[in-house]
Design a protein around this motif. Structure first.
Motif, PDB file in Angstrom:
ATOM      1  N   UNK A 161      16.538  -2.894 -41.860  1.00 58.04           N
ATOM      2  CA  UNK A 161      16.147  -4.257 -41.491  1.00 58.04           C
ATOM      3  C   UNK A 161      17.330  -5.039 -40.910  1.00 58.04           C
ATOM      4  N   UNK A 162      17.098  -5.661 -39.760  1.00 59.02           N
ATOM      5  CA  UNK A 162      18.110  -6.474 -39.075  1.00 59.02           C
ATOM      6  C   UNK A 162      17.337  -7.429 -38.176  1.00 59.02           C
ATOM      7  N   UNK A 163      17.323  -8.707 -38.530  1.00 63.21           N
ATOM      8  CA  UNK A 163      16.476  -9.648 -37.804  1.00 63.21           C
ATOM      9  C   UNK A 163      17.163 -11.007 -37.705  1.00 63.21           C
ATOM     10  N   UNK A 164      16.881 -11.713 -36.621  1.00 65.37           N
ATOM     11  CA  UNK A 164      17.358 -13.087 -36.474  1.00 65.37           C
ATOM     12  C   UNK A 164      16.190 -14.046 -36.630  1.00 65.37           C
ATOM     13  N   UNK A 165      16.517 -15.309 -36.912  1.00 56.89           N
ATOM     14  CA  UNK A 165      15.483 -16.316 -37.057  1.00 56.89           C
ATOM     15  C   UNK A 165      16.078 -17.585 -37.636  1.00 56.89           C
ATOM     16  N   UNK A 166      15.222 -18.400 -38.221  1.00 60.75           N
ATOM     17  CA  UNK A 166      15.641 -19.674 -38.804  1.00 60.75           C
ATOM     18  C   UNK A 166      15.536 -19.572 -40.327  1.00 60.75           C
ATOM     19  N   UNK A 167      16.618 -19.919 -41.004  1.00 64.41           N
ATOM     20  CA  UNK A 167      16.649 -19.930 -42.468  1.00 64.41           C
ATOM     21  C   UNK A 167      16.399 -21.331 -42.991  1.00 64.41           C
ATOM     22  N   UNK A 168      15.780 -21.401 -44.161  1.00 67.04           N
ATOM     23  CA  UNK A 168      15.645 -22.655 -44.906  1.00 67.04           C
ATOM     24  C   UNK A 168      16.244 -22.428 -46.293  1.00 67.04           C
ATOM     25  N   UNK A 169      16.157 -23.439 -47.169  1.00 64.66           N
ATOM     26  CA  UNK A 169      16.638 -23.241 -48.529  1.00 64.66           C
ATOM     27  C   UNK A 169      15.745 -23.962 -49.521  1.00 64.66           C
ATOM     28  N   UNK A 170      15.761 -23.473 -50.774  1.00 64.99           N
ATOM     29  CA  UNK A 170      14.990 -24.124 -51.833  1.00 64.99           C
ATOM     30  C   UNK A 170      15.851 -24.233 -53.079  1.00 64.99           C
ATOM     31  N   UNK A 171      15.617 -25.289 -53.864  1.00 58.88           N
ATOM     32  CA  UNK A 171      16.532 -25.537 -54.964  1.00 58.88           C
ATOM     33  C   UNK A 171      15.946 -26.197 -56.179  1.00 58.88           C
ATOM     34  N   UNK A 172      16.214 -27.511 -56.360  1.00 59.72           N
ATOM     35  CA  UNK A 172      15.936 -28.170 -57.635  1.00 59.72           C
ATOM     36  C   UNK A 172      14.505 -28.017 -58.142  1.00 59.72           C
ATOM     37  N   UNK A 173      13.522 -28.047 -57.270  1.00 58.69           N
ATOM     38  CA  UNK A 173      12.137 -27.967 -57.727  1.00 58.69           C
ATOM     39  C   UNK A 173      11.755 -26.630 -58.317  1.00 58.69           C
ATOM     40  N   UNK A 174      12.593 -25.600 -58.118  1.00 59.06           N
ATOM     41  CA  UNK A 174      12.275 -24.258 -58.600  1.00 59.06           C
ATOM     42  C   UNK A 174      13.310 -23.715 -59.575  1.00 59.06           C
ATOM     43  N   UNK A 175      14.340 -24.498 -59.854  1.00 60.53           N
ATOM     44  CA  UNK A 175      15.414 -24.040 -60.727  1.00 60.53           C
ATOM     45  C   UNK A 175      14.869 -23.648 -62.097  1.00 60.53           C
TER      46      UNK A 175
ATOM     47  N   UNK B 239      18.979 -19.722 -51.590  1.00 63.50           N
ATOM     48  CA  UNK B 239      19.219 -20.620 -52.710  1.00 63.50           C
ATOM     49  C   UNK B 239      20.059 -21.802 -52.230  1.00 63.50           C
ATOM     50  N   UNK B 240      20.080 -22.839 -53.039  1.00 60.69           N
ATOM     51  CA  UNK B 240      20.870 -24.015 -52.656  1.00 60.69           C
ATOM     52  C   UNK B 240      22.345 -23.654 -52.457  1.00 60.69           C
ATOM     53  N   UNK B 241      22.872 -22.797 -53.356  1.00 62.46           N
ATOM     54  CA  UNK B 241      24.270 -22.399 -53.244  1.00 62.46           C
ATOM     55  C   UNK B 241      24.508 -21.621 -51.950  1.00 62.46           C
ATOM     56  N   UNK B 242      23.580 -20.757 -51.583  1.00 63.63           N
ATOM     57  CA  UNK B 242      23.708 -20.026 -50.337  1.00 63.63           C
ATOM     58  C   UNK B 242      23.739 -20.941 -49.134  1.00 63.63           C
ATOM     59  N   UNK B 243      22.878 -21.961 -49.139  1.00 58.42           N
ATOM     60  CA  UNK B 243      22.849 -22.924 -48.041  1.00 58.42           C
ATOM     61  C   UNK B 243      24.155 -23.711 -47.971  1.00 58.42           C
ATOM     62  N   UNK B 244      24.704 -24.038 -49.139  1.00 62.94           N
ATOM     63  CA  UNK B 244      25.971 -24.761 -49.163  1.00 62.94           C
ATOM     64  C   UNK B 244      27.088 -23.921 -48.542  1.00 62.94           C
ATOM     65  N   UNK B 245      27.169 -22.659 -48.937  1.00 63.74           N
ATOM     66  CA  UNK B 245      28.249 -21.807 -48.447  1.00 63.74           C
ATOM     67  C   UNK B 245      28.103 -21.509 -46.958  1.00 63.74           C
ATOM     68  N   UNK B 246      26.859 -21.445 -46.472  1.00 63.85           N
ATOM     69  CA  UNK B 246      26.636 -21.214 -45.044  1.00 63.85           C
ATOM     70  C   UNK B 246      26.738 -22.494 -44.225  1.00 63.85           C
TER      71      UNK B 246
END
Length: 320
Positions: A60-74, A132-139
């Motif tokens: 698997x190797x794909x491009x696209x648009x990423x989103x993130x999810x966090x507090x509501x699912x913690x 994850x929220x942390x992933x979005x922060x680091x990216x």
């Protein structure tokens, strides 16, 4: 079956009641499930008229648009029975095995991290992965809500953590994963290049079930937390070639001129001119049908929605 989120935190709930079971308060990994999670691929499923085909795809190797999810699912349960921690490097993906490891690279700034896929989603606007929220922060896209990314599975590392997860996976679930492929599910009548319908049959059903514990990957920094290998928050700076960050809606890649003409006619009927370019897949030359380039994520979202509503449900947003 997993979580999804709309840009900047608004949850998309309509039409997905069947998936809500995994977005619930923790019950120690779900009834009878370990908190370290199970190995799961899953059967084909449909959300809002679009079919998804989970599979063991170690290329698997794909491009696209990423989103993130966090507090509501913690601290809620993920699709494979783990407890979601917005501060760990995890992600939701619509089709990859759970767990697996993928490298996600922000194509706008070159920042790259490795995350553990342990959930299903996202289903809003054709997003390719939900970090994850942390992933979005680091990216570097927590504030923006989305980013143009490349997602690449780490094949050997993913096999290793899958083998470890199988040790705690109940036999009926392993049997479902490793058994005969399910009956074919309806796909678009338009030929689309991609994996065959339904998940692939696992060729190593007994791996990690008995014997010594499977060691975590040594090629990725991380630690074993409550029985799960969790990647460390290590950011790599990857080279991002200039001029390869444009957004397109790709309807498919076709080997038949008849199918190319059919798709172009359907796009013309809704006022979307198509661009056709050749691409190589192995030894095969395919014709890629796209709309774009598009000047923003919002514009790509709108075009994708229009195309899916026209019945071309295999369409997706790509970055090139």
């Amino acid at each position: 079956m997993g979580r999804w989120r709309r840009l900047r935190g608004a949850m998309v709930l309509a039409g997905v009641a069947a998936l809500a079971a995994c977005a619930q308060a923790p019950t120690v990994g779900g009834p009878g499930l370990p908190t370290s999670g199970i190995y799961k691929v899953g059967k084909p499923y449909q959300i809002n008229g679009v079919w998804y085909y989970p599979a063991e795809d170690f290329a698997y190797d794909e491009t696209g648009v990423a989103s993130w999810y966090g507090p509501g699912f913690h601290a809620k349960t993920t699709a494979n029975g783990e407890l979601y921690d917005q501060n760990e490097l995890t992600a939701a993906h619509r089709t990859l095995p759970m767990p697996s490891l993928v490298r996600v690279t922000n194509l706008d700034n070159g920042r790259s991290v490795v995350v553990r896929v342990n959930d299903r989603g996202p289903y809003a606007n054709g997003r390719v992965i939900d970090m994850s929220r942390r992933g979005a922060q680091l990216l570097g896209f927590e504030g923006n809500g989305t980013a143009k990314v490349r997602v690449q599975i780490l094949a050997e590392e993913s096999r290793a953590i899958a083998a470890a997860a199988r040790q705690g996976t109940p036999a009926p679930i392993l049997a479902e994963t490793d058994g005969p492929a399910p009956k074919p599910v309806p796909r678009s009548r338009i030929e689309v290049a991609g994996p065959a319908a339904g998940p692939t049959t696992n060729k190593e059903p007994s791996a990690g079930i008995v014997g010594k514990p499977v060691p975590p990957p040594t090629t990725v920094a991380g630690a074993v937390v409550e029985g799960r290998f969790v990647p460390a928050p290590v950011v790599a700076q990857m080279p991002v070639p200039a001029g390869h960050e444009s957004l397109f809606v790709q309807i498919g890649a076709f080997g038949s001129a008849e199918n190319v003409a059919r798709v172009r006619a359907r796009l013309a009927a809704i006022g979307q001119p198509a661009a056709v370019t050749a691409t190589r897949t192995g030894k095969q030359t395919l014709q890629r049908v796209r709309v774009g380039p598009l000047d923003s994520v919002d514009r790509a979202d709108a075009v994708l929605t229009q195309i899916i509503q026209a019945g071309l449900t295999e369409a997706k947003i790509v970055v090139d």
